[in-house]
Scaffold this motif. Structure first.
Motif, PDB file in Angstrom:
ATOM      1  N   LEU A 177       0.832  -1.200   0.000  1.00  0.00           N
ATOM      2  CA  LEU A 177       0.000   0.000   0.000  1.00  0.00           C
ATOM      3  C   LEU A 177       0.866   1.249   0.000  1.00  0.00           C
ATOM      4  O   LEU A 177       1.628   1.484   0.933  1.00  0.00           O
ATOM      5  CB  LEU A 177      -0.906  -0.007   1.239  1.00  0.00           C
ATOM      6  N   SER A 178       0.743   2.057  -1.033  1.00  0.00           N
ATOM      7  CA  SER A 178       1.489   3.319  -1.062  1.00  0.00           C
ATOM      8  C   SER A 178       0.867   4.300  -0.078  1.00  0.00           C
ATOM      9  O   SER A 178      -0.334   4.248   0.206  1.00  0.00           O
ATOM     10  CB  SER A 178       1.491   3.912  -2.465  1.00  0.00           C
ATOM     11  N   ALA A 179       1.688   5.208   0.419  1.00  0.00           N
ATOM     12  CA  ALA A 179       1.185   6.198   1.369  1.00  0.00           C
ATOM     13  C   ALA A 179       0.093   7.061   0.741  1.00  0.00           C
ATOM     14  O   ALA A 179      -0.866   7.449   1.410  1.00  0.00           O
ATOM     15  CB  ALA A 179       2.336   7.067   1.873  1.00  0.00           C
ATOM     16  N   ALA A 180       0.212   7.334  -0.557  1.00  0.00           N
ATOM     17  CA  ALA A 180      -0.796   8.165  -1.230  1.00  0.00           C
ATOM     18  C   ALA A 180      -2.157   7.486  -1.276  1.00  0.00           C
ATOM     19  O   ALA A 180      -3.195   8.154  -1.330  1.00  0.00           O
ATOM     20  CB  ALA A 180      -0.326   8.508  -2.645  1.00  0.00           C
ATOM     21  N   HIS A 181      -2.182   6.165  -1.273  1.00  0.00           N
ATOM     22  CA  HIS A 181      -3.440   5.425  -1.332  1.00  0.00           C
ATOM     23  C   HIS A 181      -3.997   5.075   0.049  1.00  0.00           C
ATOM     24  O   HIS A 181      -5.088   4.508   0.136  1.00  0.00           O
ATOM     25  CB  HIS A 181      -3.251   4.136  -2.131  1.00  0.00           C
ATOM     26  N   ALA A 182      -3.268   5.399   1.083  1.00  0.00           N
ATOM     27  CA  ALA A 182      -3.724   5.079   2.438  1.00  0.00           C
ATOM     28  C   ALA A 182      -4.725   6.131   2.889  1.00  0.00           C
ATOM     29  O   ALA A 182      -4.439   7.016   3.698  1.00  0.00           O
ATOM     30  CB  ALA A 182      -2.533   4.996   3.400  1.00  0.00           C
ATOM     31  N   ARG A 183      -5.947   6.027   2.318  1.00  0.00           N
ATOM     32  CA  ARG A 183      -7.050   6.931   2.613  1.00  0.00           C
ATOM     33  C   ARG A 183      -8.302   6.088   2.848  1.00  0.00           C
ATOM     34  O   ARG A 183      -8.446   5.001   2.272  1.00  0.00           O
ATOM     35  CB  ARG A 183      -7.326   7.882   1.440  1.00  0.00           C
ATOM     36  N   PRO A 184      -9.229   6.573   3.656  1.00  0.00           N
ATOM     37  CA  PRO A 184     -10.434   5.781   3.935  1.00  0.00           C
ATOM     38  C   PRO A 184     -11.212   5.390   2.684  1.00  0.00           C
ATOM     39  O   PRO A 184     -11.661   4.246   2.568  1.00  0.00           O
ATOM     40  CB  PRO A 184     -11.254   6.697   4.843  1.00  0.00           C
ATOM     41  N   ASP A 185     -11.395   6.315   1.738  1.00  0.00           N
ATOM     42  CA  ASP A 185     -12.187   5.977   0.556  1.00  0.00           C
ATOM     43  C   ASP A 185     -11.505   4.896  -0.277  1.00  0.00           C
ATOM     44  O   ASP A 185     -12.158   3.970  -0.776  1.00  0.00           O
ATOM     45  CB  ASP A 185     -12.437   7.230  -0.298  1.00  0.00           C
ATOM     46  N   TYR A 186     -10.199   4.981  -0.429  1.00  0.00           N
ATOM     47  CA  TYR A 186      -9.467   3.987  -1.227  1.00  0.00           C
ATOM     48  C   TYR A 186      -9.501   2.623  -0.534  1.00  0.00           C
ATOM     49  O   TYR A 186      -9.745   1.593  -1.179  1.00  0.00           O
ATOM     50  CB  TYR A 186      -8.025   4.446  -1.418  1.00  0.00           C
ATOM     51  N   LEU A 187      -9.260   2.606   0.761  1.00  0.00           N
ATOM     52  CA  LEU A 187      -9.240   1.342   1.499  1.00  0.00           C
ATOM     53  C   LEU A 187     -10.616   0.678   1.486  1.00  0.00           C
ATOM     54  O   LEU A 187     -10.731  -0.546   1.318  1.00  0.00           O
ATOM     55  CB  LEU A 187      -8.765   1.585   2.928  1.00  0.00           C
ATOM     56  N   TYR A 188     -11.648   1.480   1.658  1.00  0.00           N
ATOM     57  CA  TYR A 188     -13.007   0.936   1.632  1.00  0.00           C
ATOM     58  C   TYR A 188     -13.318   0.326   0.270  1.00  0.00           C
ATOM     59  O   TYR A 188     -13.840  -0.793   0.167  1.00  0.00           O
ATOM     60  CB  TYR A 188     -13.989   2.055   1.976  1.00  0.00           C
ATOM     61  N   ALA A 189     -12.975   1.050  -0.801  1.00  0.00           N
ATOM     62  CA  ALA A 189     -13.225   0.537  -2.145  1.00  0.00           C
ATOM     63  C   ALA A 189     -12.424  -0.724  -2.418  1.00  0.00           C
ATOM     64  O   ALA A 189     -12.915  -1.669  -3.053  1.00  0.00           O
ATOM     65  CB  ALA A 189     -12.899   1.616  -3.179  1.00  0.00           C
ATOM     66  N   ALA A 190     -11.187  -0.775  -1.938  1.00  0.00           N
ATOM     67  CA  ALA A 190     -10.341  -1.948  -2.169  1.00  0.00           C
ATOM     68  C   ALA A 190     -10.918  -3.186  -1.497  1.00  0.00           C
ATOM     69  O   ALA A 190     -10.911  -4.286  -2.070  1.00  0.00           O
ATOM     70  CB  ALA A 190      -8.928  -1.677  -1.660  1.00  0.00           C
ATOM     71  N   MET A 191     -11.425  -3.034  -0.281  1.00  0.00           N
ATOM     72  CA  MET A 191     -11.994  -4.194   0.421  1.00  0.00           C
ATOM     73  C   MET A 191     -13.299  -4.650  -0.229  1.00  0.00           C
ATOM     74  O   MET A 191     -13.587  -5.841  -0.314  1.00  0.00           O
ATOM     75  CB  MET A 191     -12.228  -3.858   1.896  1.00  0.00           C
TER      76      MET A 191
END
Length: 561
Positions: free
Chosen positions: A313-327
């Motif tokens: 996980l890149s630091a730029a992608h470590a955001r709630p919206d990105y993590l939620y979408a990924a799961m």
């Protein structure tokens, strides 16, 4: 139809959008404000049962990586087993080495041990570089991110018989040493090698004409002068066209034969992964769970051949919206997703680094995923530095995970609210949760037990501000338990860090001392005030048995969103 271009149509954005749209469609459309109350779907109705994945981490497992068992020598200040205790780890994964004694100690701690294999480095064996992928001129290819390393890892060819046999020997050795599961790094093998202009070894050149015989359009082959497959050699064909070598080959447009070659290497990779897993299972006498590195967002036929995925996980992608979408994307494929800590190119640890990592850990669990603890983590620096976080900076969160297992296991997504998260399962006037905070950096992820109308509902609340502040939460009771009165309890991690308390919890497996419970309300209410969260709290909403069931819940008037 021909199989060409299958892997080219799997971009993250398109697949993710389709997955989220499919999962977001409510079973009951919510219309006008007048009909919202009677038509409001219950949260347990929207939660979808997750596909069971034998051998994957459970919701309350705490995962950690150790590149190799540490200490690696007398001068190494790191100790893997001590870190596992400090982080409350139940799942050690992606670890190279076949040290049966060490694996036994991991098992004594009550943890699962996951071994590792990669595209060419074999669990401590000396790499055999003649199995490496090669370019058009026969030069050994090196992954772009390894080119500054003192000793780059080899990258084996999926069509090379000796590499194939060596890979099977390696994974069998790991299981025989006591590994429970396996992580496969670099699973895209020959498809990835296309980026650097490979592989053009003799084995690939012998296999490609056979692939063309089964999949190519004869008319295309005839037009390109490749109709005689008994005599065809793609390497010679490209040299006659003065095709570029190495990285430049990837950028070269080529013709239909290049597109066929790309699909051939993709198919070779899929077939290789299926083959070595079959060999491993046959030897082990069981289905060995295997995960792979998918970069968080890749779900092609390659990654779908594994049981679950761990992504860097890149630091730029470590955001709630990105993590939620990924799961949610992983769930749409019937898979589970784990991630690393946020990876930064600047290796200097700062308070912001620790805060961001804490927020990410909390959010990943809140959205139903897993995250490796910030220890022995690869950083994308020129020297491939590794990060070793202090367990005391993060252990309150992992102790909380273990102490709240009953509210994590079997719970699934039913609603989400926050910046850049669009959840259309409820009309705005019937939203089950509304946050009152003077910021857009507070998030709510609602999880319920599918089909269980009376089970408590969990609202995971995350404060991503640098300085968290108190907030208020308003709920629409009818989305929870109809007209039943509600009870609200807030659970939070215990701070500051008390090492003795953490040691007691790890040894006894009783984490109640490290979970703080606060009863906020148990009456006919729909708004509760919460203290500042640092950064995570679980608001448990359940029917209040202490209030008569015929008590009426007042109509909810939600504040503007």
């Amino acid at each position: 139809m021909h199989s060409v271009f299958r892997f080219l149509h799997s971009s993250f954005g398109a697949v993710l959008l389709a997955a989220v749209v499919a999962l977001s469609t409510p079973p009951t459309a919510v219309g006008s404000e007048e009909s919202a109350a009677e038509n409001t779907p219950r949260l347990h109705e929207l939660a979808r049962p997750r596909v069971a994945i034998p051998g994957a981490p459970k919701a309350a497992d705490v995962c950690m990586r150790s590149l190799r068992p540490r200490p690696i020598n007398d001068r190494d200040p790191r100790n893997t087993l001590d870190a596992m205790r400090g982080f409350h780890v139940t799942w050690l994964e992606w670890t190279y080495g076949n040290n049966a004694a060490f694996i036994g100690k991991v098992h004594e701690l009550g943890a699962t041990y996951g071994a590792a294999a990669a595209a060419g480095s074999y669990l401590g064996d000396v790499p055999v570089e003649q199995w490496n992928v090669v370019d058009l001129d026969g030069n050994r290819l090196v992954a772009t991110w390894m080119r500054q390393w003192p000793r780059p890892n080899p990258w084996g060819c999926a069509n090379h018989p000796e590499f194939r046999a060596g890979h099977v020997r390696a994974v069998i050795a790991a299981i025989e040493a006591g590994a429970d599961v396996l992580q496969r790094d670099e699973p895209a093998q020959n498809q990835t090698a296309l980026r650097w202009g490979g592989c053009f070894c003799d084995h690939c050149m012998a296999a490609f004409p056979e692939w063309l015989r089964r999949h190519a359009d004869p008319a295309v082959l005839k037009r390109l002068g490749a109709a005689d497959l008994d005599e065809f050699n793609y390497r010679d064909y490209l040299r006659a066209k003065n095709a570029p070598v190495g990285d430049a080959f990837h950028r070269w447009a080529g013709d239909e034969l290049k597109q066929y070659f790309q699909q051939f290497q993709f198919d070779s990779t899929v077939a290789f992964n299926a083959w070595w897993r079959e060999q491993l299972d046959r030897h082990a006498g069981r289905r060995v769970p295997v995960s792979c590195n998918n970069g968080v967002r890749s779900w092609t036929e390659i990654q779908l051949g594994f049981d679950y995925c761990i992504g860097e996980l890149s630091a730029a992608h470590a955001r709630p919206d990105y993590l939620y979408a990924a799961m949610r994307q992983a769930a749409s494929f019937g898979k589970r997703q784990s991630v690393t800590m946020p990876l930064r190119r600047d290796p200097e640890e700062t308070p912001d680094w620790i805060r961001h990592t804490r927020q990410t850990i909390a959010t990943v669990y809140a959205v139903g995923g897993h995250i490796e603890m910030p220890w022995d983590t690869y950083l994308p620096t020129p020297d491939a530095r590794r990060y070793f976080g202090n367990p005391a900076d993060y252990a309150d969160l992992t102790a909380f995970v273990r102490g709240m297992a009953v509210y994590l296991e079997s719970y699934e997504d039913s609603f989400a609210l926050g910046k850049d998260i669009d959840d259309d399962r409820y009309a705005p006037e019937a939203a089950p949760v509304v946050l009152k905070a003077e910021t857009d950096q507070v998030f709510a992820f609602v999880r319920a037990k599918p089909g269980q109308a009376g089970a408590p509902v969990v609202i995971h609340l995350l404060d991503w501000r640098e300085q968290p502040q108190p907030l208020s939460v308003t709920v629409e009771p009818r989305a929870f338990f109809g007209t039943l009165p509600l009870r609200f309890r807030l659970f939070t991690p215990v701070l500051p860090h008390d090492q003795a308390a953490h040691d007691r919890a790890f040894n006894s497996k009783d984490y109640s001392e490290l979970v703080r419970e606060t009863e906020l309300a148990r009456s006919i209410v729909n708004t509760v005030d919460l203290p500042a969260l640092r950064p995570w709290g679980m608001l448990i909403v359940e029917p209040d048995a202490a209030i008569p069931v015929d008590a009426q819940v007042p109509e909810t008037k939600l504040p503007p969103r």
